[in-house]
Scaffold this motif. Sequence first.
Motif, short mmCIF file in Angstrom:
data_model
loop_
_atom_site.label_atom_id
_atom_site.label_comp_id
_atom_site.label_asym_id
_atom_site.label_seq_id
_atom_site.Cartn_x
_atom_site.Cartn_y
_atom_site.Cartn_z
N ASN A 148 0.83 -1.21 0.00
CA ASN A 148 0.00 0.00 0.00
C ASN A 148 0.86 1.26 0.00
OD1 ASN A 148 -2.16 -1.70 0.09
ND2 ASN A 148 -2.75 -1.24 2.19
N SER A 149 1.86 1.28 0.85
CA SER A 149 2.78 2.43 0.88
C SER A 149 3.57 2.52 -0.41
CB SER A 149 3.74 2.31 2.07
OG SER A 149 3.04 2.32 3.29
N THR B 40 1.57 4.08 -3.20
CA THR B 40 1.51 5.53 -3.06
C THR B 40 2.81 6.18 -3.53
OG1 THR B 40 0.01 5.31 -1.17
CG2 THR B 40 1.16 7.40 -1.41
N GLU B 41 3.95 5.58 -3.18
CA GLU B 41 5.23 6.11 -3.62
C GLU B 41 5.40 6.03 -5.13
OE1 GLU B 41 9.00 5.76 -1.18
OE2 GLU B 41 7.94 3.93 -0.61
N SER C 221 3.30 8.64 -6.80
CA SER C 221 3.88 9.97 -6.70
C SER C 221 5.03 10.13 -7.68
CB SER C 221 4.37 10.22 -5.27
OG SER C 221 5.02 11.46 -5.16
N PRO D 149 -2.58 5.94 -7.18
CA PRO D 149 -2.48 4.71 -6.40
C PRO D 149 -3.87 4.11 -6.17
CG PRO D 149 -2.14 6.62 -4.99
CD PRO D 149 -2.23 7.14 -6.39
N ASP E 170 -7.48 0.78 5.00
CA ASP E 170 -6.97 1.97 4.33
C ASP E 170 -8.09 2.72 3.63
OD1 ASP E 170 -3.67 1.68 4.09
OD2 ASP E 170 -4.75 -0.19 4.38
#
Length: 607
Positions: free
Chosen positions: A95-96, A99-100, A103, A109, A116
């Motif tokens: 999940n993180s 997002t990265e 970006s 994402p 979440d």
Amino acid sequence: MIGLISATAAGASARDRLATAWPDRTRVYDGPVREAIERAFAECDQLVCFLATGATVRLLAPLLADKSTDPGVVCVDEAGRYAVSLLGGHAGGANSLATEVGSTLSATPVITTATDATGIPGLDTLGLPFEGAMATVTRAMLDGAPVTLRADAVWPLPPLPPNVTAGGAGGVPAPPTRPGGDDPTEPTAHAPLGVPTPSTPAGTVRPGATLLVSDRVVPLGPADVVLRPPSLVVGVGASRGVGVDEVYGLVVDVLRDAGLSALSVGELATVDAKADEPGIVGAAAELGVPVRTYPADVLASVDVPSPSDAPLAAVGTPSVAEAAALAAAGRGGELLVPKRKSSPQGRPAMATCAVVRRATRGRLAVVGLGPGARDLVTPRAVAELRRASVLVGLDQYVDQIRDLLRPGTRVIESGLGREEERARTAVAEARAGHAVALIGSGDAGVYAMASPALAEAADDIEVVGVPGVTAALAAAAILGAPLGHDHVSISLSDLHTPWEVIERRVRAAAEADIVVTFYNPRSRGRDWQLPKALALLAEHRTGTTPVGVVRNASRPDGTSHLTTLARIDPTTVDMMTVVTVGNTATREIAGRMVTPRGYRWQSEGAR
């Protein structure tokens, strides 16, 4: 390491963009896609597959083993529009990572994990070891079913949804223990006051789900989960050459007999002379914790119940195990288990240990929100806002970010002029064990809340600073490049600083030919300070010196204009404005305010 796999030219293009952005974190896997995925799956912690989700699923399916060990997988479509968290959203960090990746590649994402998606913190993402029915309790939280929270103490957890409520006295009931053959019906010495010893045997079903936060061994039902905070410090003393098994076995036995969980051990502590002792280092590795060491003279100053001549002669302190554990635990540490020796068969004991419970340590994040535009609120600031169970701030700043808070966040807001009260409140909430975010505009350390908060905070809480884009920087970006050389910010508010001090600083900046940004330049009750400050600068700069005036920098209603030191109209300035006055080298170029990066560079560039 993150493995990158693609199948087509379009996918390879996006893959290479990510590899270029993250050269130290990624590894490109070439060759047939199936073989590339198999190799990356075995060798990497995470994967980013530039493939269709269906194809990725089919290729991954034979490789899956367990969600606690499988790598996190993100799938990116070949157009680079979406970064889908496909596998291992929490345990694998997908999940993180999604997002990265989003970006970095300007992709959206896509995260479908229920916690979440609903803003509820995943209990398995808190960085705490856990035991019990994690999935069952999480499902109850998501469904709005009653969940009882029981904790030995307040720990800095993120906000929990309203259906999670404290039960009874809020403590974790103590299980029956038999330290030294005592009566098994007696409660442990660590049971919170007012919390009865349970008569429920281990495995008995309790009504509803229960979330426990405790360092003690507790009976768990089928709808119970316990989070293990790092609340225990184990002090260890040892003779030279002690074996790993002796140290590790002693620690495990002591914890078991005291009814304490090894998962709550945060570190082993000992004297500097034993920093490289293989038996201690190996035992720490078995427990998965670091070793902290102290000089002998520091340990000798710690008051302990069981001093001894043997360690004094060997390493220069009358206590190692107890003193090291108490030193590492810090203020408020409670000695739960006094020094105890190992009991190997057929030879003298070579190890001692003691256990101390550290006092709960709250967390204060001082968060800069930037100049007002949402896209200038940093990702780190957003993460801290969502981590905090208590938010403290000026009411108008709270309104700006209220939608970023998790459900259940407790908000303490107040109006202008109550900065010191907010600082004291935030520190008090952190001292009570909560995770607190104290917010300020711009950077919270620049004319904002960090200073009064840190003046109140002692070393009994964790403090984290989150930088933000200041008003001076936001205004400078609008004006052009006025801060290209040395610059200073000066507040013209004399509410907390005598005007004599402010004037001395303005004179110094004027004489030093430094670019000046004025904060708090003019209010209805303070209308003479700005003209006076500009006059002081005019003593050392010409009337044609560029001056930038920016109001509500970065906000939709923001305005800006470029003028000169001779022509600026102070009546157009208010408290929402910053005024930037150039130095003798500052120029207006194509309608922009520019201060050369250096005089030598300017002259060389002219040639």
